[in-house]
Scaffold this motif. Structure first.
Motif, PDB file in Angstrom:
ATOM      1  N   LEU A 139    -118.196 -20.568  -7.016  1.00  0.00           N
ATOM      2  CA  LEU A 139    -119.331 -19.629  -6.925  1.00  0.00           C
ATOM      3  C   LEU A 139    -120.195 -19.698  -8.180  1.00  0.00           C
ATOM      4  O   LEU A 139    -121.433 -19.621  -8.094  1.00  0.00           O
ATOM      5  CB  LEU A 139    -118.817 -18.201  -6.728  1.00  0.00           C
ATOM      6  N   ASP A 191    -122.161 -23.124  -7.767  1.00  0.00           N
ATOM      7  CA  ASP A 191    -123.034 -23.376  -6.620  1.00  0.00           C
ATOM      8  C   ASP A 191    -123.468 -22.127  -5.869  1.00  0.00           C
ATOM      9  O   ASP A 191    -124.208 -22.236  -4.890  1.00  0.00           O
ATOM     10  CB  ASP A 191    -122.305 -24.307  -5.631  1.00  0.00           C
ATOM     11  N   GLY A 192    -123.009 -20.960  -6.281  1.00  0.00           N
ATOM     12  CA  GLY A 192    -123.370 -19.748  -5.550  1.00  0.00           C
ATOM     13  C   GLY A 192    -124.677 -19.151  -6.039  1.00  0.00           C
ATOM     14  O   GLY A 192    -125.416 -19.767  -6.804  1.00  0.00           O
ATOM     15  N   GLN A 193    -124.969 -17.968  -5.560  1.00  0.00           N
ATOM     16  CA  GLN A 193    -126.158 -17.249  -5.997  1.00  0.00           C
ATOM     17  C   GLN A 193    -125.784 -15.794  -6.240  1.00  0.00           C
ATOM     18  O   GLN A 193    -124.760 -15.310  -5.761  1.00  0.00           O
ATOM     19  CB  GLN A 193    -127.273 -17.350  -4.950  1.00  0.00           C
ATOM     20  N   ARG A 234    -121.381 -12.921  -7.272  1.00  0.00           N
ATOM     21  CA  ARG A 234    -121.804 -14.271  -6.909  1.00  0.00           C
ATOM     22  C   ARG A 234    -121.384 -14.486  -5.459  1.00  0.00           C
ATOM     23  O   ARG A 234    -120.341 -13.989  -5.009  1.00  0.00           O
ATOM     24  CB  ARG A 234    -121.138 -15.320  -7.792  1.00  0.00           C
ATOM     25  N   PHE A 274    -121.747 -17.254  -1.783  1.00  0.00           N
ATOM     26  CA  PHE A 274    -122.314 -18.324  -0.972  1.00  0.00           C
ATOM     27  C   PHE A 274    -123.017 -17.664   0.208  1.00  0.00           C
ATOM     28  O   PHE A 274    -122.412 -16.839   0.911  1.00  0.00           O
ATOM     29  CB  PHE A 274    -121.227 -19.262  -0.434  1.00  0.00           C
ATOM     30  N   ARG A 301    -125.017 -18.549   3.679  1.00  0.00           N
ATOM     31  CA  ARG A 301    -125.319 -19.636   4.607  1.00  0.00           C
ATOM     32  C   ARG A 301    -125.886 -19.067   5.898  1.00  0.00           C
ATOM     33  O   ARG A 301    -125.347 -18.080   6.440  1.00  0.00           O
ATOM     34  CB  ARG A 301    -124.043 -20.435   4.940  1.00  0.00           C
ATOM     35  N   THR A 303    -120.063 -15.336   1.595  1.00  0.00           N
ATOM     36  CA  THR A 303    -118.704 -15.401   1.048  1.00  0.00           C
ATOM     37  C   THR A 303    -118.696 -14.809  -0.359  1.00  0.00           C
ATOM     38  O   THR A 303    -119.488 -15.217  -1.211  1.00  0.00           O
ATOM     39  CB  THR A 303    -118.205 -16.857   0.992  1.00  0.00           C
ATOM     40  N   ARG A 331    -110.679 -13.729  -0.750  1.00  0.00           N
ATOM     41  CA  ARG A 331    -112.056 -14.059  -0.374  1.00  0.00           C
ATOM     42  C   ARG A 331    -112.479 -13.098   0.719  1.00  0.00           C
ATOM     43  O   ARG A 331    -111.664 -12.685   1.550  1.00  0.00           O
ATOM     44  CB  ARG A 331    -112.106 -15.486   0.177  1.00  0.00           C
ATOM     45  N   ASP A 352    -115.305 -12.880   3.774  1.00  0.00           N
ATOM     46  CA  ASP A 352    -116.368 -13.505   4.563  1.00  0.00           C
ATOM     47  C   ASP A 352    -117.089 -12.409   5.308  1.00  0.00           C
ATOM     48  O   ASP A 352    -116.494 -11.677   6.113  1.00  0.00           O
ATOM     49  CB  ASP A 352    -115.776 -14.524   5.547  1.00  0.00           C
TER      50      ASP A 352
END
Lengths: 133, 128
Positions: free
Chosen positions: B14, B17-19, B41, B43, B45, B66, B121, B123
């Protein structure tokens, strides 16, 4: 200190009367030396009084000591208090806060909020924030 | 992998590559509502468009988000609550909000992914 930051001790809509309703504590605040407490009341219609206590514990939540007492009636208000554990303080007898005020210099490693409300409120919320430093 | 290793691996991914997003729970109602926020942070999509149009052919996106439990635990989000709640209040739930790229979106569902009984995690299915 461990984990400095802003924590929400209470964020709660208020309706039916609450009798010394304690909220779950914020923990792991070892080394805290100062605290800002801000208590916000939004709304305020219908009821009579809301009293909000901030409490701290030195013994892992076994015993809770009052550090600040905020009182509200029927109007939106924000009140705040600052507590400091670094300044020297003479021996002081602890007394629960029966009315608005603070017990300065008393900072354990856990904090929680307690609400007592009288009569039924509508469209009313209370928030109590702790900025642990 | 242990739960701690799973969380650490997700946190690293995260971070790379996360935001940034904001997870929000709302207490109270109407003009007396209070936002309880935590920065996380994530992901994000695109998943699909909802089958039912909002109105006249305007479709609503469904996003899969995520999150790691790390920021939620560090902030002790959502703070003090009433004791004895049947579900862990730190698990995001339906009608919590997520602010993604400045836009407030609604959580429709949250699936905690657990390893050895520990949530490693979350989702989220998000609309708005």
């Amino acid at each position: 200190m461990d984990n400095p930051g802003v924590y929400t001790l209470i964020a709660q809509g208020i309706t039916t009367p609450l009798s010394a309703q304690a909220f779950t504590p914020i923990t792991e605040l070892d080394g805290i030396s100062a605290a800002n407490l801000a208590c916000v009341m939004l709304g305020g219609s219908g009821g009579t009084t809301i009293d909000v206590l901030a409490q701290t514990s030195f013994d892992d939540g076994m015993t809770w000591l009052d550090v600040a007492h905020f009182s509200f009636t029927t109007s939106s208000e924000t009140k705040f208090a600052t507590l400091n554990a670094l300044a020297s303080k003479a021996v002081t007898v602890y007394a629960p806060l029966g009315s608005e005020g603070v017990n300065d210099g008393l900072l354990g490693n856990q904090f929680r909020g307690v609400i007592t409300s009288v009569d039924t409120y509508a469209n009313t919320s209370i928030a109590l924030y702790l900025h642990a430093k | 992998m242990t739960p701690e290793e799973c969380i650490a691996a997700l946190d690293e991914a995260l971070a790379n590559d996360g935001q940034d997003v904001v997870l929000r729970r709302v207490a109270g109602q109407g003009t007396a509502s209070i936002n309880i926020d935590v920065k996380c942070r994530a992901f994000v999509r695109p998943y699909r468009l909802r089958e039912d149009a909002i109105v006249g052919g305007i479709m609503q996106a469904v996003l899969m988000v995520t999150l790691s439990p790390t920021e939620i635990a560090q902030a002790q989000w959502p703070g003090g609550g009433l004791p004895g709640q049947p579900v862990d209040p730190s698990i995001p739930r339906r009608n919590d909000k997520v602010i993604i790229d400045g836009r407030l979106r609604n959580i429709e569902a949250c699936v905690p992914f657990r390893v050895s009984g520990v949530a490693v995690r979350y989702d989220l299915q998000v609309t708005g």
